[in-house]
Design a protein around this motif. Structure first.
Motif, PDB file in Angstrom:
ATOM      1  N   TRP A  86       0.836  -1.217   0.000  1.00 31.66           N
ATOM      2  CA  TRP A  86       0.000   0.000   0.000  1.00 31.66           C
ATOM      3  C   TRP A  86       0.867   1.261   0.000  1.00 31.66           C
ATOM      4  O   TRP A  86       0.543   2.247  -0.683  1.00 31.66           O
ATOM      5  CB  TRP A  86      -0.883  -0.019   1.242  1.00 31.66           C
ATOM      6  N   SER A  87       1.980   1.235   0.742  1.00 33.06           N
ATOM      7  CA  SER A  87       2.830   2.428   0.801  1.00 33.06           C
ATOM      8  C   SER A  87       3.473   2.722  -0.554  1.00 33.06           C
ATOM      9  O   SER A  87       3.707   3.884  -0.888  1.00 33.06           O
ATOM     10  CB  SER A  87       3.907   2.229   1.872  1.00 33.06           C
ATOM     11  N   ILE A  88       3.737   1.674  -1.344  1.00 32.74           N
ATOM     12  CA  ILE A  88       4.293   1.893  -2.686  1.00 32.74           C
ATOM     13  C   ILE A  88       3.251   2.510  -3.610  1.00 32.74           C
ATOM     14  O   ILE A  88       3.540   3.408  -4.409  1.00 32.74           O
ATOM     15  CB  ILE A  88       4.817   0.553  -3.258  1.00 32.74           C
ATOM     16  N   ARG A  89       2.013   2.058  -3.450  1.00 32.51           N
ATOM     17  CA  ARG A  89       0.939   2.566  -4.316  1.00 32.51           C
ATOM     18  C   ARG A  89       0.413   3.919  -3.853  1.00 32.51           C
ATOM     19  O   ARG A  89      -0.216   4.642  -4.615  1.00 32.51           O
ATOM     20  CB  ARG A  89      -0.199   1.548  -4.347  1.00 32.51           C
ATOM     21  N   ASN A  90       0.621   4.246  -2.578  1.00 33.47           N
ATOM     22  CA  ASN A  90       0.153   5.532  -2.037  1.00 33.47           C
ATOM     23  C   ASN A  90       1.326   6.230  -1.347  1.00 33.47           C
ATOM     24  O   ASN A  90       1.317   6.481  -0.144  1.00 33.47           O
ATOM     25  CB  ASN A  90      -0.995   5.321  -1.047  1.00 33.47           C
ATOM     26  N   ILE A  91       2.331   6.513  -2.124  1.00 33.09           N
ATOM     27  CA  ILE A  91       3.588   6.978  -1.551  1.00 33.09           C
ATOM     28  C   ILE A  91       3.451   8.326  -0.862  1.00 33.09           C
ATOM     29  O   ILE A  91       4.173   8.637   0.083  1.00 33.09           O
ATOM     30  CB  ILE A  91       4.667   7.026  -2.656  1.00 33.09           C
ATOM     31  N   LYS A  92       2.489   9.148  -1.283  1.00 29.59           N
ATOM     32  CA  LYS A  92       2.312  10.463  -0.660  1.00 29.59           C
ATOM     33  C   LYS A  92       1.648  10.382   0.711  1.00 29.59           C
ATOM     34  O   LYS A  92       1.688  11.343   1.473  1.00 29.59           O
ATOM     35  CB  LYS A  92       1.475  11.363  -1.577  1.00 29.59           C
ATOM     36  N   GLN A  93       1.016   9.256   0.997  1.00 26.76           N
ATOM     37  CA  GLN A  93       0.326   9.121   2.284  1.00 26.76           C
ATOM     38  C   GLN A  93       1.205   8.518   3.379  1.00 26.76           C
ATOM     39  O   GLN A  93       0.779   8.390   4.505  1.00 26.76           O
ATOM     40  CB  GLN A  93      -0.938   8.267   2.100  1.00 26.76           C
ATOM     41  N   VAL A  94       2.414   8.126   3.009  1.00 27.95           N
ATOM     42  CA  VAL A  94       3.339   7.584   4.018  1.00 27.95           C
ATOM     43  C   VAL A  94       3.812   8.734   4.912  1.00 27.95           C
ATOM     44  O   VAL A  94       4.032   9.858   4.442  1.00 27.95           O
ATOM     45  CB  VAL A  94       4.540   6.903   3.334  1.00 27.95           C
ATOM     46  N   ARG A  95       3.953   8.454   6.177  1.00 28.33           N
ATOM     47  CA  ARG A  95       4.407   9.479   7.133  1.00 28.33           C
ATOM     48  C   ARG A  95       5.918   9.645   7.013  1.00 28.33           C
ATOM     49  O   ARG A  95       6.695   9.054   7.775  1.00 28.33           O
ATOM     50  CB  ARG A  95       4.001   9.070   8.550  1.00 28.33           C
ATOM     51  N   TRP A  96       6.347  10.463   6.067  1.00 35.30           N
ATOM     52  CA  TRP A  96       7.770  10.602   5.775  1.00 35.30           C
ATOM     53  C   TRP A  96       8.502  11.329   6.897  1.00 35.30           C
ATOM     54  O   TRP A  96       9.717  11.190   7.036  1.00 35.30           O
ATOM     55  CB  TRP A  96       7.955  11.329   4.444  1.00 35.30           C
ATOM     56  N   GLY A  97       7.786  12.122   7.665  1.00 36.58           N
ATOM     57  CA  GLY A  97       8.440  12.763   8.812  1.00 36.58           C
ATOM     58  C   GLY A  97       8.928  11.740   9.821  1.00 36.58           C
ATOM     59  O   GLY A  97      10.078  11.805  10.304  1.00 36.58           O
ATOM     60  N   ASP A  98       8.063  10.767  10.145  1.00 36.61           N
ATOM     61  CA  ASP A  98       8.476   9.692  11.048  1.00 36.61           C
ATOM     62  C   ASP A  98       9.580   8.844  10.431  1.00 36.61           C
ATOM     63  O   ASP A  98      10.481   8.363  11.122  1.00 36.61           O
ATOM     64  CB  ASP A  98       7.269   8.806  11.383  1.00 36.61           C
ATOM     65  N   PHE A  99       9.493   8.650   9.113  1.00 29.81           N
ATOM     66  CA  PHE A  99      10.526   7.868   8.420  1.00 29.81           C
ATOM     67  C   PHE A  99      11.896   8.535   8.582  1.00 29.81           C
ATOM     68  O   PHE A  99      12.891   7.868   8.905  1.00 29.81           O
ATOM     69  CB  PHE A  99      10.149   7.751   6.936  1.00 29.81           C
ATOM     70  N   VAL A 100      11.952   9.856   8.370  1.00 29.13           N
ATOM     71  CA  VAL A 100      13.231  10.568   8.473  1.00 29.13           C
ATOM     72  C   VAL A 100      13.754  10.510   9.907  1.00 29.13           C
ATOM     73  O   VAL A 100      14.952  10.256  10.139  1.00 29.13           O
ATOM     74  CB  VAL A 100      13.055  12.026   8.014  1.00 29.13           C
ATOM     75  N   ASN A 101      12.875  10.719  10.876  1.00 28.48           N
ATOM     76  CA  ASN A 101      13.313  10.667  12.278  1.00 28.48           C
ATOM     77  C   ASN A 101      13.864   9.283  12.632  1.00 28.48           C
ATOM     78  O   ASN A 101      14.912   9.170  13.299  1.00 28.48           O
ATOM     79  CB  ASN A 101      12.144  11.011  13.204  1.00 28.48           C
ATOM     80  N   ALA A 102      13.154   8.243  12.204  1.00 26.65           N
ATOM     81  CA  ALA A 102      13.613   6.882  12.508  1.00 26.65           C
ATOM     82  C   ALA A 102      14.919   6.580  11.791  1.00 26.65           C
ATOM     83  O   ALA A 102      15.821   5.932  12.350  1.00 26.65           O
ATOM     84  CB  ALA A 102      12.538   5.871  12.126  1.00 26.65           C
ATOM     85  N   ALA A 103      15.052   7.054  10.542  1.00 22.45           N
ATOM     86  CA  ALA A 103      16.279   6.792   9.781  1.00 22.45           C
ATOM     87  C   ALA A 103      17.475   7.510  10.406  1.00 22.45           C
ATOM     88  O   ALA A 103      18.578   6.943  10.481  1.00 22.45           O
ATOM     89  CB  ALA A 103      16.089   7.229   8.333  1.00 22.45           C
ATOM     90  N   VAL A 104      17.260   8.726  10.863  1.00 22.85           N
ATOM     91  CA  VAL A 104      18.360   9.461  11.498  1.00 22.85           C
ATOM     92  C   VAL A 104      18.779   8.788  12.797  1.00 22.85           C
ATOM     93  O   VAL A 104      19.964   8.597  13.077  1.00 22.85           O
ATOM     94  CB  VAL A 104      17.935  10.927  11.748  1.00 22.85           C
ATOM     95  N   GLU A 105      17.770   8.402  13.593  1.00 21.79           N
ATOM     96  CA  GLU A 105      18.071   7.782  14.880  1.00 21.79           C
ATOM     97  C   GLU A 105      18.716   6.406  14.718  1.00 21.79           C
ATOM     98  O   GLU A 105      19.653   6.052  15.445  1.00 21.79           O
ATOM     99  CB  GLU A 105      16.786   7.661  15.705  1.00 21.79           C
ATOM    100  N   ALA A 106      18.214   5.615  13.769  1.00 20.57           N
ATOM    101  CA  ALA A 106      18.745   4.260  13.585  1.00 20.57           C
ATOM    102  C   ALA A 106      20.004   4.243  12.741  1.00 20.57           C
ATOM    103  O   ALA A 106      20.810   3.314  12.863  1.00 20.57           O
ATOM    104  CB  ALA A 106      17.674   3.371  12.938  1.00 20.57           C
ATOM    105  N   GLY A 107      20.181   5.251  11.868  1.00 21.61           N
ATOM    106  CA  GLY A 107      21.311   5.236  10.963  1.00 21.61           C
ATOM    107  C   GLY A 107      22.432   6.173  11.356  1.00 21.61           C
ATOM    108  O   GLY A 107      23.524   5.723  11.745  1.00 21.61           O
ATOM    109  N   VAL A 108      22.187   7.471  11.289  1.00 22.37           N
ATOM    110  CA  VAL A 108      23.246   8.454  11.550  1.00 22.37           C
ATOM    111  C   VAL A 108      23.755   8.329  12.990  1.00 22.37           C
ATOM    112  O   VAL A 108      24.966   8.352  13.241  1.00 22.37           O
ATOM    113  CB  VAL A 108      22.712   9.872  11.279  1.00 22.37           C
ATOM    114  N   ALA A 109      22.827   8.178  13.941  1.00 23.36           N
ATOM    115  CA  ALA A 109      23.246   8.089  15.346  1.00 23.36           C
ATOM    116  C   ALA A 109      24.009   6.808  15.647  1.00 23.36           C
ATOM    117  O   ALA A 109      24.706   6.732  16.667  1.00 23.36           O
ATOM    118  CB  ALA A 109      22.015   8.189  16.252  1.00 23.36           C
ATOM    119  N   ALA A 110      23.878   5.805  14.776  1.00 20.20           N
ATOM    120  CA  ALA A 110      24.549   4.524  15.033  1.00 20.20           C
ATOM    121  C   ALA A 110      25.935   4.455  14.405  1.00 20.20           C
ATOM    122  O   ALA A 110      26.659   3.472  14.618  1.00 20.20           O
ATOM    123  CB  ALA A 110      23.686   3.369  14.516  1.00 20.20           C
ATOM    124  N   LEU A 111      26.307   5.467  13.625  1.00 20.10           N
ATOM    125  CA  LEU A 111      27.594   5.405  12.923  1.00 20.10           C
ATOM    126  C   LEU A 111      28.784   5.236  13.877  1.00 20.10           C
ATOM    127  O   LEU A 111      29.673   4.405  13.610  1.00 20.10           O
ATOM    128  CB  LEU A 111      27.768   6.664  12.065  1.00 20.10           C
TER     129      LEU A 111
END
Length: 390
Positions: free
Chosen positions: A161-186
């Motif tokens: 569903w997220s692929i078919r409705n890409i604009k409805q994904v909560r990208w703000g939460d995605f960025v926060n999770a990616a920063v916390e799980a990725g950049v902070a883990a470097l």
């Protein structure tokens, strides 16, 4: 009942006097202001004498009389003293009676009746048999597996569903999770990867040196790092950091009924909470793995300097040993680990129960479950690699 006042207590004469009339009859005479200060000197003394008297036997025939006719005031500790002595009397099967207590104290004393409710008997847990314990453990395992499969189905559907409705994904939460799980883990990923590269090279060199094949340590270590150690170590670190964090975050929302509020509002908790975090795990895990591979290989290259292996020889040997399919194999495995770690963390968070300890339990379960699933997926991937050569 009066307010306890150390200045009002009688410091010369004891407020409670124990006297044993005969073998089956005893009496405690209360007098004056009975409060926490005046009782401090006599409470233990009365209880010791009562215990010694009750130890003589007699059971139901042993009767203790409390004479409170000379009491001028009582505070809360005086009622605790009465209840303590009465409970000991009842526990021994004896009789207990209070005489002369001012009627104004009677309603408060009745508030504690029956005093047996103040001393509940500890519940004795029946010991389960081995068969029952095994059956319950199996049932819990099956329930957990059923919940995991159901969650995986919902998650797969919502990822489509997220692929078919890409604009409805909560990208703000995605960025926060990616920063916390990725950049902070470097930093931690870099540190562990560097140490793994050093340890792996030293351990391999010890064995290879016996056969005069130290020059092969670098290529072999690099191949092992790219195909196995890099993805595996990064996934375990991600499980310890991000999976537990996802479980604690969503678990706190579950305890506070925020997840129920989403359902009541017609929103899917998986689309709202889980999909952004899983997408973040899919993104950061291959990047972190590639970063760990580079750091670990660099550490191995430095280590081999001790054995006189030049950088250029290490580099050429590494190029000869590692193919593009080895790098892609490691990154594909890392992507699967990212899905597993993030999804399991979110699942444990949504399974959080009630109570203060529930969030901590969910975080612990997330880490343990993630590591078990990482090993399971790694084993399946290794078998597929063996059969396909990928």
């Amino acid at each position: 009942m009066s307010i306890s006042d150390p200045n009002s207590s009688t410091l010369t004469a004891p407020v409670a006097v124990w006297s044993q009339v005969d073998q089956n009859h005893a009496q405690v005479t209360l007098s004056g202001a009975v409060n926490v200060y005046s009782l401090a000197r006599v409470w233990s003394d009365v209880r010791v004498k009562q215990a010694a008297w009750l130890a003589q036997g007699g059971g139901n025939a042993q009767s203790l009389l409390f004479d409170a006719s000379k009491v001028t005031s009582l505070d809360g500790s005086a009622f605790a003293f009465l209840i303590d002595v009465e409970e000991a009397q009842q526990a021994a099967g004896g009789q207990f009676e209070i005489q002369g207590l001012d009627p104004k104290y009677q309603p408060l004393l009745k508030e504690f009746a029956p005093i047996g409710n103040l001393f509940p008997t500890p519940a004795i847990k029946t010991k389960r048999s081995f068969v029952v314990s095994t059956g319950m453990a199996t049932q819990n395992l099956l329930d957990d597996a059923r919940g995991l499969i159901t969650f995986a189905g919902h998650l797969a559907s919502d990822l489509v569903w997220s692929i078919r409705n890409i604009k409805q994904v909560r990208w703000g939460d995605f960025v926060n999770a990616a920063v916390e799980a990725g950049v902070a883990a470097l930093p931690i990923v870099g540190l562990v990867a560097f140490l793994i590269g050093v340890i792996l090279s030293f351990q391999a060199a010890i064995g290879m040196e016996q056969f005069g094949a130290v020059s092969f340590v670098g290529p072999l270590a690099a191949l092992g790092i790219v195909r196995e150690m890099g993805p595996l170590i990064t996934a375990i670190l991600l499980a310890g950091r991000s999976s537990a964090a996802f479980a604690a975050e969503i678990g706190t929302m579950t305890v506070n009924s925020e997840v129920d509020a989403l359902v009541t509002g017609g929103l899917s908790p998986i689309r709202f909470l889980v999909v952004p975090r899983v997408l973040a795990g899919i993104l950061v895990m291959p990047i972190l793995t590639l970063y760990a591979d580079i750091v670990s290989i660099f550490a191995s290259m430095l280590t081999m300097q001790i054995y006189g292996i030049p950088f250029i020889n290490f580099y050429n040997g590494m190029l000869a040993a590692i193919g593009i399919e080895d790098i892609l194999s490691g990154l594909l495995k890392a992507t699967l680990f990212g899905v597993v770690v993030s999804a399991v963390g979110c699942l444990r968070g949504m399974q959080t129960g009630t109570g203060a300890a529930a969030v901590g339990i969910s975080a612990t379960r997330a880490v343990v479950s993630s590591i078990v699933m990482i090993v399971l997926v790694d084993g399946i991937f290794a078998y597929i690699s063996y059969r396909t050569g990928f």
